[in-house]
Scaffold this motif. Structure first.
Motif, PDB file in Angstrom:
ATOM      1  N   LEU A 113       2.848   2.080  -2.156  1.00  0.00           N
ATOM      2  CA  LEU A 113       3.574   1.849  -3.394  1.00  0.00           C
ATOM      3  C   LEU A 113       2.348   3.644  -3.418  1.00  0.00           C
ATOM      4  O   LEU A 113       3.366   4.804  -4.765  1.00  0.00           O
ATOM      5  N   ALA A 170      -2.759   1.538  -5.505  1.00  0.00           N
ATOM      6  CA  ALA A 170      -2.170   0.210  -4.791  1.00  0.00           C
ATOM      7  C   ALA A 170      -3.104  -0.796  -4.536  1.00  0.00           C
ATOM      8  O   ALA A 170      -2.224  -1.765  -4.810  1.00  0.00           O
ATOM      9  N   CYS A 172       0.579  -0.973  -0.010  1.00  0.00           N
ATOM     10  CA  CYS A 172      -0.149  -0.177   0.230  1.00  0.00           C
ATOM     11  C   CYS A 172       1.481   1.241  -0.316  1.00  0.00           C
ATOM     12  O   CYS A 172       0.259   2.224  -0.434  1.00  0.00           O
TER      13      CYS A 172
END
Ligand SMILES: N[C@@H](CCC(=O)N[C@@H](CS)C(=O)NCC(=O)O)C(=O)O
Length: 204
Positions: free
Chosen positions: A12, A159, A10
């Motif tokens: 990202l 994400a 997450c």
């Protein structure tokens, strides 16, 4: 700023936010077993051992993705990552950050990836996909983004939607979400963030 991440986790979303806004950040990869590249233990940074975590220039450490994302948004140029503070759109963005976090990330995907989750728990998680995905599909049917323009809530949802195939969630059954994910992946900030983490994911 220092951003702790695991490739394609997450976190990202935080990398996408920095790319989108041109924010300067040092990225530190958290290795298996909560190890840090300098030999330290990541749980000294983030007690739950979760990414993302953000060490700010002023010296505070933020954990919890939605808090990290909103900090980044407030340190970007106005309107690039979030609507104006106190605007109705800003509260809607917070709604979506919380929705993605609780109804999708934690309720659906977290058990599907959990090493200690049994088959019954995974089946129950798969059974929880339809409700939030239907809400998202209806909302995105006539919209390009969750709000009036791209925000950190879109970065977070992207994400999470990236995990569908690995988790066994059939995103093709949700054409609106598949289209949304395809569009977002073509966004330059998203493409750059994913390209930066792909080799790290493959090496992991
Ligand atoms: N409540 C946290 C959850 C974050 C989270 O679940 N992070 C996962 C990756 S998506 C993680 O760090 N997993 C590593 C681990 O469990 O050790 C947040 O919203 O930031």
């Amino acid at each position: 700023m220092k951003l702790y991440f695991i490739p394609f986790a997450c976190s990202l979303a935080s990398r996408i936010a920095t790319e989108e806004a041109g924010l300067d950040a040092e990225f530190v990869q958290v290795l298996p077993g909560h190890k840090l590249p300098d030999g330290g233990d990541y749980r000294d940074v983030s007690p739950m051992g979760y990414v993302p975590a953000l060490e700010t220039r002023s010296g505070i450490t933020l954990t919890e993705g939605p808090a990290v994302l909103q900090y980044l948004a407030d340190n970007a140029a106005d309107g690039v990552l979030a609507p104006a503070l106190f605007s109705e759109e800003r509260y809607r963005m917070q709604l979506w950050l919380n929705f993605v976090s609780t109804e999708v990330h934690k309720a659906v995907f977290a058990p599907l990836f959990a090493k200690d989750a049994g088959e019954a728990e995974k089946q129950a998680a798969l059974g929880r996909v339809a409700k939030p995905f239907a809400v998202l599909s209806k909302h995105l049917e006539s919209r390009e983004h969750l709000g009036a323009s791209f925000t950190v809530a879109d970065a977070y949802l992207l994400a999470v939607l990236n995990w569908c195939e690995t988790a066994g969630v059939d995103i093709a059954a949700w054409p609106v979400l598949l289209g949304y994910r395809t569009r977002l992946r073509a966004r330059p900030s998203v493409a750059r963030a994913m390209a930066a983490e792909m080799p790290l994911l493959k090496a992991a």
